[in-house]
Design a protein around this motif. Sequence first.
Motif, PDB file in Angstrom:
ATOM      1  N   THR A   1      25.472 -12.627  70.163  1.00 26.44           N
ATOM      2  CA  THR A   1      25.773 -12.726  71.492  1.00 26.44           C
ATOM      3  C   THR A   1      26.943 -13.890  71.939  1.00 26.44           C
ATOM      4  O   THR A   1      27.404 -13.736  72.841  1.00 26.44           O
ATOM      5  N   ASP A   2      27.038 -14.750  71.129  1.00 34.65           N
ATOM      6  CA  ASP A   2      28.051 -15.895  70.921  1.00 34.65           C
ATOM      7  C   ASP A   2      29.533 -15.282  70.659  1.00 34.65           C
ATOM      8  O   ASP A   2      29.658 -15.457  69.390  1.00 34.65           O
ATOM      9  N   LEU A   3      30.392 -14.781  71.637  1.00 33.37           N
ATOM     10  CA  LEU A   3      31.491 -14.386  71.207  1.00 33.37           C
ATOM     11  C   LEU A   3      32.569 -15.446  71.116  1.00 33.37           C
ATOM     12  O   LEU A   3      32.484 -16.601  71.587  1.00 33.37           O
ATOM     13  N   PHE A   4      33.535 -15.254  70.365  1.00 29.81           N
ATOM     14  CA  PHE A   4      34.525 -16.198  70.161  1.00 29.81           C
ATOM     15  C   PHE A   4      35.360 -16.632  71.310  1.00 29.81           C
ATOM     16  O   PHE A   4      35.409 -15.481  72.152  1.00 29.81           O
ATOM     17  N   ASN A   5      35.749 -17.589  71.520  1.00 26.67           N
ATOM     18  CA  ASN A   5      36.714 -18.103  72.665  1.00 26.67           C
ATOM     19  C   ASN A   5      37.722 -19.031  71.929  1.00 26.67           C
ATOM     20  O   ASN A   5      37.720 -19.259  70.728  1.00 26.67           O
ATOM     21  N   LYS A   6      38.767 -19.389  72.973  1.00 27.05           N
ATOM     22  CA  LYS A   6      39.908 -20.157  72.205  1.00 27.05           C
ATOM     23  C   LYS A   6      39.468 -21.540  71.674  1.00 27.05           C
ATOM     24  O   LYS A   6      40.012 -22.181  70.666  1.00 27.05           O
ATOM     25  N   TYR A   7      38.128 -22.191  72.157  1.00 28.03           N
ATOM     26  CA  TYR A   7      37.846 -23.270  71.872  1.00 28.03           C
ATOM     27  C   TYR A   7      37.171 -23.090  70.309  1.00 28.03           C
ATOM     28  O   TYR A   7      37.336 -24.057  69.640  1.00 28.03           O
ATOM     29  N   ILE A   8      36.507 -22.086  70.111  1.00 33.94           N
ATOM     30  CA  ILE A   8      35.816 -21.964  68.894  1.00 33.94           C
ATOM     31  C   ILE A   8      36.786 -21.523  67.832  1.00 33.94           C
ATOM     32  O   ILE A   8      36.839 -21.972  66.848  1.00 33.94           O
ATOM     33  N   SER A   9      37.735 -20.489  68.404  1.00 29.99           N
ATOM     34  CA  SER A   9      38.869 -20.151  67.487  1.00 29.99           C
ATOM     35  C   SER A   9      39.596 -21.436  66.983  1.00 29.99           C
ATOM     36  O   SER A   9      40.079 -21.563  65.588  1.00 29.99           O
ATOM     37  N   LYS A  10      40.071 -22.242  67.812  1.00 28.58           N
ATOM     38  CA  LYS A  10      40.565 -23.447  67.308  1.00 28.58           C
ATOM     39  C   LYS A  10      40.123 -24.362  66.085  1.00 28.58           C
ATOM     40  O   LYS A  10      40.202 -24.502  65.160  1.00 28.58           O
ATOM     41  N   GLY A  11      38.699 -24.453  66.553  1.00 31.80           N
ATOM     42  CA  GLY A  11      37.957 -25.098  65.718  1.00 31.80           C
ATOM     43  C   GLY A  11      37.587 -24.534  64.333  1.00 31.80           C
ATOM     44  O   GLY A  11      37.909 -25.503  63.280  1.00 31.80           O
TER      45      GLY A  11
ATOM     46  N   SER B   1      41.680 -30.934  60.161  1.00 32.87           N
ATOM     47  CA  SER B   1      40.802 -32.105  60.595  1.00 32.87           C
ATOM     48  C   SER B   1      40.058 -32.970  59.313  1.00 32.87           C
ATOM     49  O   SER B   1      40.042 -34.216  59.415  1.00 32.87           O
ATOM     50  N   ILE B   2      39.622 -32.262  58.500  1.00 36.37           N
ATOM     51  CA  ILE B   2      39.223 -33.178  57.109  1.00 36.37           C
ATOM     52  C   ILE B   2      40.454 -33.661  56.292  1.00 36.37           C
ATOM     53  O   ILE B   2      40.249 -34.923  56.076  1.00 36.37           O
ATOM     54  N   ASP B   3      41.650 -33.201  56.194  1.00 32.37           N
ATOM     55  CA  ASP B   3      42.526 -33.749  55.974  1.00 32.37           C
ATOM     56  C   ASP B   3      42.838 -35.310  56.741  1.00 32.37           C
ATOM     57  O   ASP B   3      43.225 -36.300  56.004  1.00 32.37           O
ATOM     58  N   LEU B   4      42.914 -35.121  58.161  1.00 30.04           N
ATOM     59  CA  LEU B   4      43.083 -36.061  58.771  1.00 30.04           C
ATOM     60  C   LEU B   4      42.041 -37.290  58.648  1.00 30.04           C
ATOM     61  O   LEU B   4      42.380 -38.570  58.340  1.00 30.04           O
ATOM     62  N   LEU B   5      40.874 -36.981  58.270  1.00 33.27           N
ATOM     63  CA  LEU B   5      39.835 -37.759  58.168  1.00 33.27           C
ATOM     64  C   LEU B   5      40.007 -38.805  56.874  1.00 33.27           C
ATOM     65  O   LEU B   5      39.943 -39.715  56.703  1.00 33.27           O
ATOM     66  N   ASN B   6      40.377 -37.704  55.628  1.00 31.07           N
ATOM     67  CA  ASN B   6      40.705 -38.140  54.523  1.00 31.07           C
ATOM     68  C   ASN B   6      41.677 -39.086  54.338  1.00 31.07           C
ATOM     69  O   ASN B   6      41.703 -40.346  53.784  1.00 31.07           O
ATOM     70  N   GLU B   7      42.744 -39.048  55.260  1.00 32.15           N
ATOM     71  CA  GLU B   7      43.974 -39.937  55.127  1.00 32.15           C
ATOM     72  C   GLU B   7      43.502 -41.217  55.970  1.00 32.15           C
ATOM     73  O   GLU B   7      44.129 -42.389  55.376  1.00 32.15           O
TER      74      GLU B   7
ATOM     75  N   ASP C   1      30.012 -34.199  60.087  1.00 32.78           N
ATOM     76  CA  ASP C   1      30.131 -33.114  60.640  1.00 32.78           C
ATOM     77  C   ASP C   1      31.328 -33.013  61.812  1.00 32.78           C
ATOM     78  O   ASP C   1      31.564 -34.281  62.402  1.00 32.78           O
ATOM     79  N   ILE C   2      32.659 -32.289  61.492  1.00 32.10           N
ATOM     80  CA  ILE C   2      33.697 -32.138  62.203  1.00 32.10           C
ATOM     81  C   ILE C   2      33.703 -31.446  63.338  1.00 32.10           C
ATOM     82  O   ILE C   2      33.369 -30.170  63.407  1.00 32.10           O
ATOM     83  N   LYS C   3      34.138 -31.929  64.414  1.00 30.53           N
ATOM     84  CA  LYS C   3      34.233 -31.359  65.640  1.00 30.53           C
ATOM     85  C   LYS C   3      35.798 -31.462  66.009  1.00 30.53           C
ATOM     86  O   LYS C   3      36.268 -32.720  66.558  1.00 30.53           O
ATOM     87  N   SER C   4      36.717 -30.545  66.021  1.00 33.44           N
ATOM     88  CA  SER C   4      38.020 -30.355  66.437  1.00 33.44           C
ATOM     89  C   SER C   4      38.205 -30.092  67.913  1.00 33.44           C
ATOM     90  O   SER C   4      37.909 -28.936  68.345  1.00 33.44           O
TER      91      SER C   4
ATOM     92  N   VAL D   1      43.763 -32.519  66.323  1.00 34.18           N
ATOM     93  CA  VAL D   1      44.886 -32.063  65.333  1.00 34.18           C
ATOM     94  C   VAL D   1      45.710 -30.979  66.117  1.00 34.18           C
ATOM     95  O   VAL D   1      45.144 -30.374  67.179  1.00 34.18           O
ATOM     96  N   ASN D   2      46.863 -30.649  65.691  1.00 32.22           N
ATOM     97  CA  ASN D   2      47.568 -29.507  66.266  1.00 32.22           C
ATOM     98  C   ASN D   2      46.935 -28.207  66.454  1.00 32.22           C
ATOM     99  O   ASN D   2      46.270 -27.741  65.451  1.00 32.22           O
ATOM    100  N   THR D   3      47.398 -27.696  67.742  1.00 30.27           N
ATOM    101  CA  THR D   3      46.837 -26.022  67.780  1.00 30.27           C
ATOM    102  C   THR D   3      47.534 -25.211  67.036  1.00 30.27           C
ATOM    103  O   THR D   3      48.781 -25.404  66.829  1.00 30.27           O
ATOM    104  N   PRO D   4      47.116 -24.254  66.267  1.00 34.48           N
ATOM    105  CA  PRO D   4      47.553 -23.054  65.499  1.00 34.48           C
ATOM    106  C   PRO D   4      48.713 -22.686  66.367  1.00 34.48           C
ATOM    107  O   PRO D   4      48.230 -22.319  67.776  1.00 34.48           O
TER     108      PRO D   4
END
Length: 242
Positions: free
Chosen positions: A55-65, A72-78, A112-115, A157-160
């Motif tokens: 029942t939890d359909l995708f939205n633009k926030y979830i899609s970007k995440g 985001s992991i690459d940014l954290l590693n850097e 845990d990453i939150k983009s 991080v940048n949006t696709p």
Amino acid sequence: MNNIDFNNWKCRCSAVGSIMTAPQAKEAKERGDLSETAKKYLYKAYAQDIWGKKTDLFNKYISKGIQVEDLSIDLLNEIDKTDYVKNELLLENDYLKGTPDIISVKTNKIVDIKSSFNAETYLDNVNASLLAHYDYQIRCYMELSGLTQGEVVFCLVNTPQELINDELFKATRRHNCIELPPAIENEITNSMTFDDIPKEQRVLRFKIYHDEEIIAKVYKKVEKCREYLNEIHKKLIDLHYQ
């Protein structure tokens, strides 16, 4: 179908914050009853676990995440000079299940990453305490992994490009035009890309440590959820045969 029971049901770590919300009534709170928020989540859990209907359909926030998780992991590693990689392993015990973003045995840490979707949603976290939803999630990941430290990390991080294009298309409809004026197009694109901001300012973190007392309360609440899910199923069967 009639023989289904939820006595071994496991809560997703990402949903523990929902089942742990307290009911409004004092008496219900003292009894440890489920809140209306918890019950609402359990309806979703029933629909997904028994009927296979998410029942939890995708939205633009979830899609970007989802799309930018590796960025985001690459940014954290850097920034941290680490070599974290995305975890794909599902962890579970008798009460909980979940897939942490990063399991680092070397640092004894779950990450845990939150983009964040944009600058506003990212900056909302600067002066705020960590939402209980995220707090419980990473505590449960620590319980499942056996690690005792955790971090919730917000990244900007940048949006696709495809999501930027969606916003540009919506803007053409709002402005009733076929092609956006360059100034408006540049403004939208700029609002969804962040390379011009120093990398160190695009990572916010909240540290959390394992707490056995909190986890014990979570387990008790999962047992309450099992009882309620069994009640939902029984009511559906009883109504069918009326």
